[in-house]
Design a protein around this motif. Sequence first.
Motif, PDB file in Angstrom:
ATOM      1  N   GLY A  57      20.056  12.778 -46.995  1.00 26.53           N
ATOM      2  CA  GLY A  57      19.304  13.688 -47.852  1.00 26.53           C
ATOM      3  C   GLY A  57      17.940  14.028 -47.299  1.00 26.53           C
ATOM      4  O   GLY A  57      17.004  14.304 -48.054  1.00 26.53           O
ATOM      5  N   LEU A  58      17.819  14.043 -45.974  1.00 24.91           N
ATOM      6  CA  LEU A  58      16.549  14.312 -45.311  1.00 24.91           C
ATOM      7  C   LEU A  58      16.693  15.493 -44.358  1.00 24.91           C
ATOM      8  O   LEU A  58      17.801  15.836 -43.936  1.00 24.91           O
ATOM      9  CB  LEU A  58      16.086  13.076 -44.520  1.00 24.91           C
ATOM     10  N   ALA A  59      15.569  16.106 -44.014  1.00 26.68           N
ATOM     11  CA  ALA A  59      15.568  17.217 -43.054  1.00 26.68           C
ATOM     12  C   ALA A  59      14.162  17.410 -42.527  1.00 26.68           C
ATOM     13  O   ALA A  59      13.185  16.911 -43.098  1.00 26.68           O
ATOM     14  CB  ALA A  59      16.070  18.505 -43.698  1.00 26.68           C
ATOM     15  N   THR A  60      14.062  18.125 -41.429  1.00 25.15           N
ATOM     16  CA  THR A  60      12.785  18.605 -40.934  1.00 25.15           C
ATOM     17  C   THR A  60      12.938  20.088 -40.645  1.00 25.15           C
ATOM     18  O   THR A  60      14.060  20.605 -40.566  1.00 25.15           O
ATOM     19  CB  THR A  60      12.332  17.831 -39.682  1.00 25.15           C
ATOM     20  N   THR A  61      11.842  20.800 -40.506  1.00 24.43           N
ATOM     21  CA  THR A  61      11.912  22.243 -40.279  1.00 24.43           C
ATOM     22  C   THR A  61      12.606  22.533 -38.960  1.00 24.43           C
ATOM     23  O   THR A  61      12.186  22.053 -37.900  1.00 24.43           O
ATOM     24  CB  THR A  61      10.505  22.852 -40.262  1.00 24.43           C
ATOM     25  N   GLY A  62      13.699  23.291 -39.021  1.00 26.06           N
ATOM     26  CA  GLY A  62      14.447  23.673 -37.829  1.00 26.06           C
ATOM     27  C   GLY A  62      14.701  25.158 -37.817  1.00 26.06           C
ATOM     28  O   GLY A  62      14.272  25.889 -38.718  1.00 26.06           O
ATOM     29  N   GLY A  63      15.418  25.615 -36.818  1.00 32.34           N
ATOM     30  CA  GLY A  63      15.687  27.040 -36.683  1.00 32.34           C
ATOM     31  C   GLY A  63      16.650  27.547 -37.736  1.00 32.34           C
ATOM     32  O   GLY A  63      17.296  26.774 -38.451  1.00 32.34           O
ATOM     33  N   ILE A  64      16.784  28.857 -37.839  1.00 33.93           N
ATOM     34  CA  ILE A  64      17.662  29.469 -38.842  1.00 33.93           C
ATOM     35  C   ILE A  64      19.054  29.748 -38.286  1.00 33.93           C
ATOM     36  O   ILE A  64      19.916  30.241 -39.006  1.00 33.93           O
ATOM     37  CB  ILE A  64      17.051  30.769 -39.401  1.00 33.93           C
ATOM     38  N   VAL A  65      19.262  29.438 -37.015  1.00 38.50           N
ATOM     39  CA  VAL A  65      20.587  29.521 -36.385  1.00 38.50           C
ATOM     40  C   VAL A  65      20.889  28.127 -35.867  1.00 38.50           C
ATOM     41  O   VAL A  65      20.132  27.581 -35.063  1.00 38.50           O
ATOM     42  CB  VAL A  65      20.602  30.549 -35.246  1.00 38.50           C
ATOM     43  N   SER A  66      22.001  27.539 -36.278  1.00 38.05           N
ATOM     44  CA  SER A  66      22.196  26.118 -36.018  1.00 38.05           C
ATOM     45  C   SER A  66      22.607  25.824 -34.581  1.00 38.05           C
ATOM     46  O   SER A  66      22.546  24.669 -34.158  1.00 38.05           O
ATOM     47  CB  SER A  66      23.209  25.529 -36.992  1.00 38.05           C
ATOM     48  N   SER A  88      24.707  29.530 -41.720  1.00 37.21           N
ATOM     49  CA  SER A  88      25.342  30.664 -42.402  1.00 37.21           C
ATOM     50  C   SER A  88      25.311  31.956 -41.602  1.00 37.21           C
ATOM     51  O   SER A  88      26.151  32.840 -41.812  1.00 37.21           O
ATOM     52  CB  SER A  88      24.689  30.884 -43.777  1.00 37.21           C
ATOM     53  N   ILE A  89      24.346  32.123 -40.680  1.00 41.43           N
ATOM     54  CA  ILE A  89      24.307  33.368 -39.903  1.00 41.43           C
ATOM     55  C   ILE A  89      24.677  33.138 -38.442  1.00 41.43           C
ATOM     56  O   ILE A  89      24.499  34.032 -37.608  1.00 41.43           O
ATOM     57  CB  ILE A  89      22.938  34.065 -40.005  1.00 41.43           C
ATOM     58  N   ASP A  90      25.205  31.962 -38.121  1.00 37.74           N
ATOM     59  CA  ASP A  90      25.555  31.669 -36.728  1.00 37.74           C
ATOM     60  C   ASP A  90      26.470  32.730 -36.124  1.00 37.74           C
ATOM     61  O   ASP A  90      26.300  33.132 -34.965  1.00 37.74           O
ATOM     62  CB  ASP A  90      26.251  30.311 -36.632  1.00 37.74           C
TER      63      ASP A  90
END
Length: 482
Positions: free
Chosen positions: A130-139, A314-316
Amino acid sequence: MGPSTRGGPMSLTTTRIPGFRGRLIAANDDDYDRARAVWNGSVDRRPGLIGRCSDTNDVATAVRFARAHELEIAVRGGGHNVSGTAMCDDGIVIDLAPMRDVWVDPAKRIAYVQGGALWCDVDQATQTYGLATTGGIVSHTGVGGLSLGGGIGWLMRKHGLTVDNLVAAEVVTAGGEIIRASATDHPDLFWALRGGGGNFGIVTSFRFALHPVGPTVLAGPVFWAAEDTTDVLRFYRDFLTDVPDELGNIVRLGTIPPLPAISPELHFRTAIAVASCYAGPVRYGERLVRALREFGTPLVDLVAPTSYVDHQASIDDTVPHGWHYYWKATDLTALSDEVIGIVAEHAYRATSPRSYVAMFHLGGAVGRAPSDATAYNGRDVDHNIVIDAAWLPEQDETVAATETAWAREFLDALQGHRAGVYVNFLDSDDNASRVHDAYGDNTYDRLADIKATYDPENVFHHNKNIQPVHARPAPGLEPLRP
């Protein structure tokens, strides 16, 4: 020893590097073409050798070998940068792609990430807790390139840029040394790595701070017809005046992508979309974005509770590997009526249905950080814009010329409203002055000084290059001896 101009692939008299434990790929290997391919299919470079590294020692070994043989060095993480700096002609590509492991310490909320990892690797590992850090919008973007340039993404308004979450890094220097950079170890290098790109060394592992996110978030786009663009952008500007930091927004202008969730009759119709991600309780997010979803007459509304991992990917499929891409970008002084008019006028002039424009809402935690906290320099910017020309590899040069001209003309039209530029959005024909624009005078001069300390001979120049101002060895490091 500066960049070599001698030789080519045949200047390598061996395809063996003593002490290198990874795999070496040369031009006569069956998978050479696959190994030299990067995300942008228009990049066609032929390195003499590709060294697929198994660990940090391999990276250091490859650097020392390249220096001893006066070879050009390019560094590949995810290979996602639009300008194709991950590849060089001749020389050696130090390829971190096999180094994709991610370890999570949920108690300390820290992720340890190898330099070849993609953001999908990080998201999947951290979301287990349940954790994350700021990453790109394309995985399928690489962690290394995005992080070193700054790192903008859905969580930045709440949790800062990727560089704001970088705690430490393991770095291979231009002399083939392995050092640690953090607030206490080589702090000058640590500052430069957080926005200065790949100029200062090869980062083989990152340590990121993590935050509670998800695993379910409210996220997705709302699309309106292209003719509603001016009204939508004016409403959007007003909508943003008091939104909380938990809400991340990106505007997309182009055509509606052929996603499975969208009715086929809407595929490739020109439209404006506002995509949102609320990094907080879904019930609060639903109330917050209601006004946006109810504005005007949307063509399609895909906002819904979804897993953060799925949203990140979602936009990959709308920006796959192998298409041809060309970018132009700028930070915007303001989202004024005049800027809105220019955007509405130019956004839909692209002829390729795959070309689009993206506008990112910054502010929040990004803007609250001190302007000199990191080498990233766009702290006072509310929006930046990237004009993404995209076409299929089988399309002819006429299409390429038309799309690139569209991107350039669009950027030119914004001339009176441009501030700096996000360095990760610069393409291969953006010259040194645009690299300077990404930092401004003071930050650039400071970076040039640190470059002179850690890479005085500009060994790492296949990047958005910062020229060293003078040469002196880093404290505790000896200059490379031939």
